[in-house]
Design a protein around this motif. Structure first.
Motif, short mmCIF file in Angstrom:
data_model
loop_
_atom_site.label_atom_id
_atom_site.label_comp_id
_atom_site.label_asym_id
_atom_site.label_seq_id
_atom_site.Cartn_x
_atom_site.Cartn_y
_atom_site.Cartn_z
N ARG A 86 0.81 -1.22 0.00
CA ARG A 86 0.00 0.00 0.00
C ARG A 86 0.84 1.27 0.00
N VAL A 87 2.10 1.17 0.42
CA VAL A 87 2.95 2.36 0.52
C VAL A 87 4.34 2.03 -0.02
N LYS A 88 5.13 3.07 -0.21
CA LYS A 88 6.52 2.91 -0.63
C LYS A 88 7.26 2.00 0.34
N HIS A 89 8.14 1.17 -0.20
CA HIS A 89 8.95 0.31 0.67
C HIS A 89 9.75 1.13 1.67
N ARG A 90 9.67 0.74 2.93
CA ARG A 90 10.46 1.44 3.96
C ARG A 90 11.89 0.90 4.00
N LEU A 91 12.09 -0.32 3.56
CA LEU A 91 13.42 -0.86 3.30
C LEU A 91 13.49 -1.18 1.82
N HIS A 92 14.60 -0.81 1.19
CA HIS A 92 14.74 -1.16 -0.23
C HIS A 92 16.18 -1.55 -0.51
N LEU A 93 16.38 -2.16 -1.68
CA LEU A 93 17.69 -2.67 -2.06
C LEU A 93 18.37 -1.72 -3.04
#
Length: 225
Positions: free
Chosen positions: A63-70
């Motif tokens: 539902r929202v932007k990833h709070r952790l990303h690669l």
């Protein structure tokens, strides 16, 4: 050091499809012995057990932007597009040294174009934070790593906390609070009770591991040594 890195986990609506995508992007192999043909966890294997990535099924919608990303390396943005990603914000428009992209399920990640990308192309896990310096300090105590502060840019980094010397954990400031479970997390090997004493929050137990959350609510799993 209270705990050590075990592996990385990604949630997916379709673990087989997303697992194949990330295996190609990162430079891993799908483990046929741990990756069933029916819906279930998919294991991506690399040079060591610490390089393993689990792609796990979830029923929680994104539902929202990833709070952790690669953060990954690549020879070009086009080659990552050819694997099934789409461009969200080109480096040429942002002025930064990376292009923001989305995987086939919409999860954001950043691509750094290199003349000669390495075989294993994951070089960072980025964590959105209300207080990046406090978060880096907490995780530094957990993993036994001294944070590197980039005070002018407002973020902090842990180097050498993951499976190799290249992979960094980067804690960056964002204005928004965490509102949903993360679709990216890491697993640790350590002592659950010691982590709770350090400030982690106990969420729930399973037969094989315990789910905790860090001081800003980011979920992670702990396996007994």
């Amino acid at each position: 050091m209270t705990a050590r890195w075990k592996d990385l986990c990604l949630d997916a609506d379709d673990p087989a499809a997303l697992g194949a995508f990330w295996a190609a992007v990162i430079g891993l192999e799908v483990d046929p012995d741990a990756s069933p043909s029916t819906p279930g966890p998919v294991s991506l294997v690399g040079p060591t057990d610490g390089h393993r990535v689990w792609v796990n099924p979830t029923t929680t919608p994104r539902r929202v932007k990833h709070r952790l990303h690669l953060d990954v390396d690549a020879g070009s943005v086009a080659e990552v597009e050819a694997l099934g990603a789409r461009v969200v914000l080109p480096a040429e428009e942002s002025g930064f040294g990376w292009t923001v992209m989305a995987d086939p399920e919409g999860g954001e990640f950043c691509v750094f174009v290199r003349d000669e990308p390495p075989a294993y192309r994951l070089h960072g896990v980025v964590v959105d934070c209300r207080d990046p310096f406090a978060q880096a300090a907490w995780w530094g105590r957990v993993l036994g790593v001294e944070p590197v502060h980039h005070a002018d840019e407002g973020y902090a980094t842990l180097e050498g906390a993951g499976p190799d010397d290249r992979l960094t954990l980067d804690f960056v400031p964002v204005p928004e609070a965490k509102v949903t479970p993360n679709r990216v997390h890491w697993d640790l090997v350590g002592d659950r009770d010691e982590l709770v004493l350090l400030g982690a929050t106990h969420r729930w137990d399973t037969p094989g591991w315990t789910v905790l959350a860090d001081p800003e609510g980011n979920e992670f799993c702990v396996f007994a040594a």
